[in-house]
Design a protein around this motif. Structure first.
Motif, PDB file in Angstrom:
ATOM      1  N   ILE A  92     -67.156 -16.193  -1.339  1.00  0.00           N
ATOM      2  CA  ILE A  92     -65.810 -16.743  -1.489  1.00  0.00           C
ATOM      3  C   ILE A  92     -65.933 -18.246  -1.675  1.00  0.00           C
ATOM      4  O   ILE A  92     -66.499 -18.931  -0.824  1.00  0.00           O
ATOM      5  N   ALA A  93     -65.417 -18.752  -2.784  1.00  0.00           N
ATOM      6  CA  ALA A  93     -65.422 -20.186  -3.071  1.00  0.00           C
ATOM      7  C   ALA A  93     -63.978 -20.680  -3.082  1.00  0.00           C
ATOM      8  O   ALA A  93     -63.192 -20.315  -3.955  1.00  0.00           O
ATOM      9  N   LEU A  94     -63.638 -21.489  -2.081  1.00  0.00           N
ATOM     10  CA  LEU A  94     -62.301 -22.061  -1.943  1.00  0.00           C
ATOM     11  C   LEU A  94     -62.315 -23.519  -2.381  1.00  0.00           C
ATOM     12  O   LEU A  94     -63.347 -24.186  -2.293  1.00  0.00           O
TER      13      LEU A  94
ATOM     14  N   ASP B 244     -60.112 -32.020  -0.052  1.00  0.00           N
ATOM     15  CA  ASP B 244     -60.292 -33.462  -0.192  1.00  0.00           C
ATOM     16  C   ASP B 244     -60.845 -33.879  -1.548  1.00  0.00           C
ATOM     17  O   ASP B 244     -61.069 -35.063  -1.784  1.00  0.00           O
ATOM     18  N   SER B 245     -61.048 -32.923  -2.440  1.00  0.00           N
ATOM     19  CA  SER B 245     -61.633 -33.269  -3.744  1.00  0.00           C
ATOM     20  C   SER B 245     -60.575 -33.829  -4.692  1.00  0.00           C
ATOM     21  O   SER B 245     -59.388 -33.502  -4.617  1.00  0.00           O
TER      22      SER B 245
ATOM     23  N   THR C  67     -66.916 -24.241  -0.191  1.00  0.00           N
ATOM     24  CA  THR C  67     -65.825 -24.983  -0.818  1.00  0.00           C
ATOM     25  C   THR C  67     -66.375 -25.685  -2.054  1.00  0.00           C
ATOM     26  O   THR C  67     -67.538 -26.078  -2.090  1.00  0.00           O
ATOM     27  N   HIS C  68     -65.526 -25.822  -3.047  1.00  0.00           N
ATOM     28  CA  HIS C  68     -65.930 -26.462  -4.301  1.00  0.00           C
ATOM     29  C   HIS C  68     -64.881 -27.489  -4.701  1.00  0.00           C
ATOM     30  O   HIS C  68     -63.714 -27.393  -4.326  1.00  0.00           O
ATOM     31  N   GLY C  69     -65.322 -28.457  -5.463  1.00  0.00           N
ATOM     32  CA  GLY C  69     -64.422 -29.493  -5.937  1.00  0.00           C
ATOM     33  C   GLY C  69     -64.308 -29.507  -7.446  1.00  0.00           C
ATOM     34  O   GLY C  69     -63.946 -30.519  -8.038  1.00  0.00           O
ATOM     35  N   THR C  70     -64.598 -28.388  -8.089  1.00  0.00           N
ATOM     36  CA  THR C  70     -64.578 -28.324  -9.555  1.00  0.00           C
ATOM     37  C   THR C  70     -63.149 -28.244 -10.082  1.00  0.00           C
ATOM     38  O   THR C  70     -62.223 -27.883  -9.364  1.00  0.00           O
TER      39      THR C  70
ATOM     40  N   THR D  95     -72.602 -25.282  -7.232  1.00  0.00           N
ATOM     41  CA  THR D  95     -72.173 -26.631  -6.859  1.00  0.00           C
ATOM     42  C   THR D  95     -71.436 -26.673  -5.527  1.00  0.00           C
ATOM     43  O   THR D  95     -71.203 -27.745  -4.981  1.00  0.00           O
ATOM     44  N   ALA D  96     -71.051 -25.507  -5.016  1.00  0.00           N
ATOM     45  CA  ALA D  96     -70.195 -25.431  -3.829  1.00  0.00           C
ATOM     46  C   ALA D  96     -70.998 -25.675  -2.551  1.00  0.00           C
ATOM     47  O   ALA D  96     -72.193 -25.390  -2.490  1.00  0.00           O
TER      48      ALA D  96
END
Length: 192
Positions: free
Chosen positions: A80-82, A86-87, A127-130, A184-185
């Protein structure tokens, strides 16, 4: 360039319908939650979820965490990538949709929803910031794609449900997209 590669001048024939297309919805709000739940409940090998928040799943189906725990207990690998609240990309999405800090708050809420899954064997949460071009909900060889549209909340954007049909098709494109974001997460640390 066309002198070297004359085939570039030839248009490709468009297919009226892809053999991978299971269903097409004009917006995510039109997709019954049971479509997501039933597809994920049938997964035997893999579940991948790429979203910023997708809190609608926990809100509409309170047993969502239990479903994921059951699938993991049966040997299903779950990722799971949320969205990272903060990104810059999450903040930008809120501005683009004129939703302000709402999307950031929803990312934090999503993390609270999945907190009980952190540390469960077979479940990884990051978590990811993409920039999120599509939300993806994959179960084995099926994926539900929520295409994002500039200035439109995800619930009002189109959705297509795909099933893998051979190699190199649309399904594989979205699966590769998930893998690229996953790489990247950042893992969510277990509280304690």
């Amino acid at each position: 360039m066309h002198a070297l590669w004359p085939s570039l001048r030839q248009p490709r024939a468009a297919r009226a319908v892809s053999p991978e297309l299971v269903a097409l919805y004009d917006q995510r709000a039109a997709v019954p939650v049971s479509v997501f739940v039933d597809m994920l409940a049938q997964a035997r090998e893999r579940i991948d979820i790429l979203v910023y928040a997708a809190v609608f799943l926990h809100e509409a189906y309170p047993r969502f965490n239990d479903l994921l725990k059951e699938r993991a207990a049966e040997g299903c690998a779950i990722r799971i990538a949320l969205g990272d609240a903060d990104s810059q990309n999450v903040r930008q999405r809120g501005e683009d949709e004129e939703f302000g800090h709402g999307i950031e708050s929803r990312c934090r809420l999503a993390l609270m929803h999945v907190q009980p899954l952190i540390g469960v064997s077979g479940i990884e949460i990051r978590t990811h910031g993409t920039t999120l071009y599509n939300s993806l909900y994959r179960a084995d060889d099926q994926v539900i794609v929520n295409a994002h549209v500039f200035g439109v909340n995800a619930y009002a954007a189109p959705v297509w449900h795909l099933r893998r049909h051979g190699n190199g098709g649309m399904f594989d494109t979205y699966a590769a997209s998930f893998d690229a974001v996953w790489a990247t997460a950042q893992p969510v640390p277990q509280e304690g």
